[in-house]
Design a protein around this motif. Structure first.
Motif, short mmCIF file in Angstrom:
data_model
loop_
_atom_site.label_atom_id
_atom_site.label_comp_id
_atom_site.label_asym_id
_atom_site.label_seq_id
_atom_site.Cartn_x
_atom_site.Cartn_y
_atom_site.Cartn_z
N ASP A 10 0.83 -1.21 0.00
CA ASP A 10 0.00 0.00 0.00
C ASP A 10 0.87 1.26 0.00
OD1 ASP A 10 0.92 0.32 2.59
OD2 ASP A 10 -0.89 -0.50 3.51
N GLU A 11 0.33 2.32 0.53
CA GLU A 11 1.04 3.61 0.52
C GLU A 11 2.37 3.57 1.29
OE1 GLU A 11 0.20 6.46 -1.21
OE2 GLU A 11 -1.02 4.89 -2.11
N THR A 12 2.44 2.71 2.29
CA THR A 12 3.68 2.65 3.08
C THR A 12 4.85 2.25 2.20
OG1 THR A 12 2.20 1.57 4.64
CG2 THR A 12 4.46 1.95 5.37
N GLU A 13 4.67 1.19 1.42
CA GLU A 13 5.73 0.76 0.51
C GLU A 13 5.99 1.86 -0.54
OE1 GLU A 13 3.30 -1.20 1.46
OE2 GLU A 13 4.26 -2.98 2.31
N ALA A 14 4.90 2.40 -1.09
CA ALA A 14 5.03 3.39 -2.16
C ALA A 14 5.82 4.61 -1.68
CB ALA A 14 3.64 3.81 -2.63
N ASN A 15 5.52 5.07 -0.47
CA ASN A 15 6.20 6.26 0.05
C ASN A 15 7.68 6.01 0.30
OD1 ASN A 15 3.95 7.89 -0.06
ND2 ASN A 15 3.26 7.30 1.98
N LEU A 16 7.99 4.84 0.83
CA LEU A 16 9.40 4.52 1.08
C LEU A 16 10.18 4.39 -0.22
CD1 LEU A 16 9.27 2.09 4.14
CD2 LEU A 16 10.57 4.20 4.00
N VAL A 17 9.55 3.77 -1.22
CA VAL A 17 10.21 3.63 -2.53
C VAL A 17 10.45 5.02 -3.14
CG1 VAL A 17 9.90 2.83 -4.91
CG2 VAL A 17 9.44 1.27 -3.00
N LEU A 18 9.46 5.89 -3.01
CA LEU A 18 9.61 7.27 -3.51
C LEU A 18 10.78 7.98 -2.82
CD1 LEU A 18 6.16 9.00 -4.07
CD2 LEU A 18 8.08 8.76 -5.67
N GLU A 19 10.87 7.76 -1.50
CA GLU A 19 11.98 8.34 -0.74
C GLU A 19 13.32 7.93 -1.35
OE1 GLU A 19 10.44 8.10 3.72
OE2 GLU A 19 12.58 7.56 3.61
N VAL A 20 13.43 6.63 -1.66
CA VAL A 20 14.68 6.12 -2.25
C VAL A 20 14.92 6.75 -3.61
CG1 VAL A 20 15.81 4.08 -3.22
CG2 VAL A 20 14.64 3.91 -1.01
N GLY A 221 33.57 -13.89 -6.17
CA GLY A 221 32.26 -13.49 -5.66
C GLY A 221 31.28 -13.30 -6.80
N TYR A 222 30.16 -12.70 -6.47
CA TYR A 222 29.07 -12.56 -7.43
C TYR A 222 28.45 -11.19 -7.25
CZ TYR A 222 29.70 -17.53 -6.59
OH TYR A 222 30.25 -18.76 -6.41
N ASN A 223 27.63 -10.77 -8.21
CA ASN A 223 26.77 -9.63 -7.93
C ASN A 223 25.40 -10.15 -7.52
OD1 ASN A 223 25.10 -7.47 -7.76
ND2 ASN A 223 25.57 -6.62 -9.76
N TYR A 224 25.24 -10.35 -6.24
CA TYR A 224 23.99 -10.85 -5.66
C TYR A 224 23.37 -9.78 -4.76
CZ TYR A 224 24.97 -15.79 -6.95
OH TYR A 224 25.18 -16.97 -7.61
N ARG A 225 23.70 -8.50 -5.01
CA ARG A 225 23.28 -7.45 -4.08
C ARG A 225 21.79 -7.10 -4.17
NH1 ARG A 225 28.13 -5.05 -6.49
NH2 ARG A 225 26.61 -4.07 -7.86
N MET A 226 21.24 -6.71 -3.04
CA MET A 226 19.90 -6.15 -3.01
C MET A 226 20.00 -4.64 -3.25
SD MET A 226 17.09 -6.08 0.09
CE MET A 226 16.40 -7.70 -0.19
N THR A 227 18.95 -4.04 -3.84
CA THR A 227 18.97 -2.60 -4.06
C THR A 227 18.23 -1.87 -2.93
OG1 THR A 227 16.88 -2.36 -5.23
CG2 THR A 227 18.79 -3.05 -6.55
N ASN A 228 18.51 -0.60 -2.81
CA ASN A 228 17.80 0.26 -1.84
C ASN A 228 16.29 0.27 -2.11
OD1 ASN A 228 19.29 1.38 0.23
ND2 ASN A 228 19.67 3.34 -0.80
N GLY A 234 10.96 -3.90 1.59
CA GLY A 234 11.15 -4.88 2.65
C GLY A 234 10.95 -4.30 4.05
N LEU A 235 11.39 -3.07 4.26
CA LEU A 235 11.22 -2.42 5.57
C LEU A 235 9.74 -2.28 5.91
CD1 LEU A 235 14.06 0.25 5.38
CD2 LEU A 235 13.81 -1.48 7.19
N ALA A 236 8.97 -1.85 4.91
CA ALA A 236 7.53 -1.69 5.14
C ALA A 236 6.87 -3.05 5.38
CB ALA A 236 6.89 -0.98 3.94
N GLN A 237 7.28 -4.04 4.61
CA GLN A 237 6.68 -5.37 4.73
C GLN A 237 7.04 -6.04 6.05
OE1 GLN A 237 5.14 -7.76 1.99
NE2 GLN A 237 4.18 -5.77 1.75
#
Ligand SMILES: *Cc1c(COP(=O)(O)O)cnc(C)c1O
Length: 363
Positions: A10-20, A221-228, A234-237
């Protein structure tokens, strides 16, 4: 149509993604670090390493505890293919051992029998299938007794508890997936957790091209990184996970009650010490799964078959010399299971409808 899975954002995820997006720091960054910290705290371990998905997290979790070329790793054939493939990615060999016919998880007594015969086993990869924890007391004892590493595939078990402790905190390392169908999501994403700080330090190096310091590459190693961006979701979830799981458990509770007396299906078995988080709610049919599938489809109820073919019988494994393992429980279970909708997006009316239709089914 009532879908078998539905991510809730919902908006919580959307707002955090916008912040990023507005911050301009799109790939690695502070949201990833925060998500790692909060997730580690949730699981009850010191640190965690975010990854691009559950499969890469599993690969890193294995390599970080030292699984490598020629090692043998015991695992279950009754799981999603990523569990076993991650062992192959290490150039190690999966050793498929049968499941318990009640819990559908890897059978500890059968694992013991294999360990007695095969001294080269390096590790055991457990899967808490459908959200039901494995018998962790037994596996921790086995790990000690035989000197093998325990790795937990927690891709379906965010927040599931064994004797009051969240899974992922038991083994030498563990991996989670945040695919949209899972108990919480980041779109694509994964996490390695471990109670051992050095294991997470190694996982972080593997996930980021084998470097601790930029452009100094210590290992392959590998490029297995998560993005912001994914970490923001994930933080919202993560903040909603307990509510999501409570809803899954409430729906499953209603199903358990409603379906207890059915003569054509068996409800999930839950050992005393386990808190199930119902990534899937899976019935075991006594007969005629195709007939039941048709009935669900006619009534617009989504379903899933998790999983139709044990991994050792899949072409990709047969090609590698597998297929003759003795796993009668996995084979029998694969023919009889069916998962029905249990996700937190279901309304009470939808749950009522599913119960009404299934209790009226004549097999
Ligand atoms: C989903 C899943 C994975 C893989 O996770 P991805 O994020 O899809 O790569 C691994 N193991 C199990 C048991 C899973 O259910």
């Amino acid at each position: 149509m009532i879908s078998i899975a539905k991510p809730l954002v919902d908006e919580t995820e959307a707002n955090l993604v916008l912040e990023v997006l507005r911050s301009g720091v799109l790939a690695s960054g502070s949201y990833v670090e925060r998500f790692e910290k909060e997730f580690a705290t949730y699981v009850g371990v010191g640190t965690a390493a975010a990854a691009s998905n559950g499969t890469t997290a599993l690969h890193a979790a294995l390599e970080a505890v030292g699984v490598g070329a020629e090692d043998e790793v015991i695992t279950t054939p009754f799981t999603f293919i990523a569990t076993a493939n991650s062992i192959l990615y290490c150039n190690a060999r999966p050793v498929f051992v049968d499941i318990d016919s009640l819990t559908y998880n890897l059978c500890p007594s059968k694992v013991r029998m294999v360990l007695k015969k095969r001294p080269n086993i390096k590790a055991i990869m457990l899967v808490h299938l459908y959200g039901l924890p494995c018998d962790m007391d037994e596996y921790m004892a086995i790990g000690k007794e035989y000197g093998v590493k325990i790795i937990e595939d927690c891709a379906q078990a965010h927040g599931a508890k064994y004797k009051g402790k969240v899974v992922g905190s038991f083994g030498d390392s563990a991996a989670f997936s945040f695919y949209p169908t899972k108990n919480m999501t980041t779109a694509e994403g994964g996490m390695v957790v471990s109670k051992y700080e050095d294991v997470i330090a190694k996982a972080k190096v593997l996930i980021n091209h084998g470097q601790k310091q930029r452009y100094y590459h210590e290992v392959l190693g590998y490029n297995y990184r998560m993005t912001n961006i994914h970490a923001a979701i994930g933080l919202a979830q993560l903040a909603k996970l307990e509510n999501f799981n409570a809803r899954r458990r409430a729906i499953a509770g209603r199903y358990n009650e409603a379906f207890a007396g059915l003569n054509f299906a068996r409800t999930p078995y839950i050992p005393e010490d386990c808190e199930h988080v119902y990534h899937q709610y899976t019935l075991l049919l006594e007969r005629d799964r195709d007939g039941f599938v048709n009935y669900l489809s006619q009534n617009q109820i989504g379903y899933g078959i998790h999983y139709p073919i044990p991994l050792n019988q899949q072409p990709v494994y047969k090609e590698r010399g597998y297929g003759n393992e003795v796993c009668p429980n996995a084979e029998e279970t694969a023919k009889r299971v069916i998962s029905i909708p249990v996700h937190p997006g279901l309304t009470d009316a939808e749950v009522d409808y599913v119960i009404e239709k299934i209790t009226r089914y004549q097999s």
